[in-house]
Design an enzyme around this catalytic site. Structure first.
Site, PDB file in Angstrom:
ATOM      1  N   ALA A  75      21.976  18.743   2.899  1.00 15.88           N
ATOM      2  CA  ALA A  75      23.085  18.652   1.949  1.00 15.88           C
ATOM      3  C   ALA A  75      22.727  17.728   0.789  1.00 15.88           C
ATOM      4  O   ALA A  75      23.007  18.047  -0.375  1.00 15.88           O
ATOM      5  CB  ALA A  75      24.347  18.156   2.662  1.00 15.88           C
TER       6      ALA A  75
ATOM      7  N   SER B 244      22.359  18.835  -3.085  1.00 14.09           N
ATOM      8  CA  SER B 244      23.160  18.145  -4.099  1.00 14.09           C
ATOM      9  C   SER B 244      22.277  17.598  -5.207  1.00 14.09           C
ATOM     10  O   SER B 244      22.590  17.723  -6.392  1.00 14.09           O
ATOM     11  CB  SER B 244      23.959  17.000  -3.467  1.00 14.09           C
ATOM     12  OG  SER B 244      24.887  17.505  -2.545  1.00 14.09           O
TER      13      SER B 244
ATOM     14  N   GLU C 284      22.157  21.633 -18.960  1.00 17.21           N
ATOM     15  CA  GLU C 284      23.495  21.558 -19.554  1.00 17.21           C
ATOM     16  C   GLU C 284      23.639  20.334 -20.450  1.00 17.21           C
ATOM     17  O   GLU C 284      23.694  19.206 -19.979  1.00 17.21           O
ATOM     18  CB  GLU C 284      24.563  21.514 -18.458  1.00 17.21           C
ATOM     19  CG  GLU C 284      24.671  22.783 -17.652  1.00 17.21           C
ATOM     20  CD  GLU C 284      25.121  23.974 -18.479  1.00 17.21           C
ATOM     21  OE1 GLU C 284      25.995  23.810 -19.367  1.00 17.21           O
ATOM     22  OE2 GLU C 284      24.600  25.072 -18.251  1.00 17.21           O
TER      23      GLU C 284
ATOM     24  N   PHE D 238      26.758  18.242 -19.700  1.00 15.40           N
ATOM     25  CA  PHE D 238      26.622  17.369 -18.533  1.00 15.40           C
ATOM     26  C   PHE D 238      25.849  16.106 -18.894  1.00 15.40           C
ATOM     27  O   PHE D 238      26.218  15.007 -18.481  1.00 15.40           O
ATOM     28  CB  PHE D 238      25.947  18.109 -17.373  1.00 15.40           C
ATOM     29  CG  PHE D 238      25.847  17.283 -16.126  1.00 15.40           C
ATOM     30  CD1 PHE D 238      26.957  17.089 -15.312  1.00 15.40           C
ATOM     31  CD2 PHE D 238      24.656  16.679 -15.762  1.00 15.40           C
ATOM     32  CE1 PHE D 238      26.888  16.311 -14.161  1.00 15.40           C
ATOM     33  CE2 PHE D 238      24.563  15.902 -14.612  1.00 15.40           C
ATOM     34  CZ  PHE D 238      25.689  15.717 -13.820  1.00 15.40           C
TER      35      PHE D 238
ATOM     36  N   GLU E 239      28.181  13.834 -20.914  1.00 17.56           N
ATOM     37  CA  GLU E 239      29.207  13.225 -20.069  1.00 17.56           C
ATOM     38  C   GLU E 239      28.608  12.194 -19.113  1.00 17.56           C
ATOM     39  O   GLU E 239      29.211  11.151 -18.863  1.00 17.56           O
ATOM     40  CB  GLU E 239      29.962  14.319 -19.304  1.00 17.56           C
ATOM     41  CG  GLU E 239      30.790  15.200 -20.226  1.00 17.56           C
ATOM     42  CD  GLU E 239      31.087  16.573 -19.681  1.00 17.56           C
ATOM     43  OE1 GLU E 239      31.807  17.317 -20.358  1.00 17.56           O
ATOM     44  OE2 GLU E 239      30.586  16.928 -18.587  1.00 17.56           O
TER      45      GLU E 239
ATOM     46  N   ARG F 165      40.417  -0.362 -11.468  1.00 17.13           N
ATOM     47  CA  ARG F 165      38.985  -0.038 -11.503  1.00 17.13           C
ATOM     48  C   ARG F 165      38.742   1.346 -10.914  1.00 17.13           C
ATOM     49  O   ARG F 165      37.950   2.138 -11.441  1.00 17.13           O
ATOM     50  CB  ARG F 165      38.181  -1.092 -10.749  1.00 17.13           C
ATOM     51  CG  ARG F 165      38.130  -2.422 -11.458  1.00 17.13           C
ATOM     52  CD  ARG F 165      37.306  -3.451 -10.681  1.00 17.13           C
ATOM     53  NE  ARG F 165      37.584  -4.775 -11.192  1.00 17.13           N
ATOM     54  CZ  ARG F 165      38.382  -5.676 -10.613  1.00 17.13           C
ATOM     55  NH1 ARG F 165      38.953  -5.405  -9.456  1.00 17.13           N
ATOM     56  NH2 ARG F 165      38.596  -6.838 -11.174  1.00 17.13           N
TER      57      ARG F 165
ATOM     58  N   GLU G 226      32.779  19.364 -14.594  1.00 15.90           N
ATOM     59  CA  GLU G 226      31.683  19.949 -15.376  1.00 15.90           C
ATOM     60  C   GLU G 226      30.700  20.678 -14.463  1.00 15.90           C
ATOM     61  O   GLU G 226      30.214  21.767 -14.800  1.00 15.90           O
ATOM     62  CB  GLU G 226      30.953  18.879 -16.181  1.00 15.90           C
ATOM     63  CG  GLU G 226      29.867  19.427 -17.083  1.00 15.90           C
ATOM     64  CD  GLU G 226      30.382  20.346 -18.171  1.00 15.90           C
ATOM     65  OE1 GLU G 226      29.839  21.456 -18.318  1.00 15.90           O
ATOM     66  OE2 GLU G 226      31.330  19.958 -18.884  1.00 15.90           O
TER      67      GLU G 226
ATOM     68  N   ASP H  32      36.120  30.690 -20.010  1.00 15.16           N
ATOM     69  CA  ASP H  32      37.140  29.952 -20.768  1.00 15.16           C
ATOM     70  C   ASP H  32      37.985  29.062 -19.860  1.00 15.16           C
ATOM     71  O   ASP H  32      38.325  27.933 -20.219  1.00 15.16           O
ATOM     72  CB  ASP H  32      38.062  30.925 -21.519  1.00 15.16           C
ATOM     73  CG  ASP H  32      37.356  31.629 -22.675  1.00 15.16           C
ATOM     74  OD1 ASP H  32      36.249  31.202 -23.054  1.00 15.16           O
ATOM     75  OD2 ASP H  32      37.916  32.627 -23.171  1.00 15.16           O
TER      76      ASP H  32
END
Length: 124
Positions: free
Chosen positions: A19, A23, A34, A37, A40, A61, A75, A101
């Site tokens: 996993a 990831s 991207e 990405f 951001e 926080r 995203e 969209d």
């Protein structure tokens, strides 16, 4: 989970390792392919330390940091939708455009949410 799925995915620590590997591959692919990405993520890397410094309580926080991380999560999901739509067909189709969209709208809403959280926490 069937026995065949357990063999493919593994169990216990082997499953966890798989996993984490998947990831990392997904985040790496998003970073390479991207632009949004990358932008951001850069913004998050700048604002996350500020969130820890500017928040007056752990709740503040968490809200400041969580709203930024939510943008990255949405995203990544938007990118996944775009990849699947492109995998199915690169031909223009009304539903393909709508899916893209809607994904873009979800990112916009996450960004708006982050802005509202930051404004409320910092200026009220």
């Amino acid at each position: 989970m069937t026995e065949q799925q357990q063999k493919v995915n593994g169990t216990g620590l082997a499953r966890l390792k798989r996993a984490v590997t998947c990831s990392y591959a997904g985040i790496s692919a998003a970073f390479r392919n991207e632009e949004a990405f990358r932008q951001e993520l850069l913004l998050c890397l700048v604002l996350l330390p500020l969130a820890c410094w500017l928040g007056q309580s752990n709740v503040e926080r968490a809200l400041l940091a969580g709203s930024l991380i939510l943008v990255l999560i949405v995203e990544l999901l938007n990118t996944a939708v775009e990849v699947v739509v492109n995998r199915i067909s690169v031909d223009r189709h009304e539903l393909s455009g709508l899916a893209k969209d809607l994904g873009s709208a979800a990112v916009s809403m996450a960004i708006l949410f982050a802005m509202v959280v930051w404004l409320l926490v910092l200026f009220t």
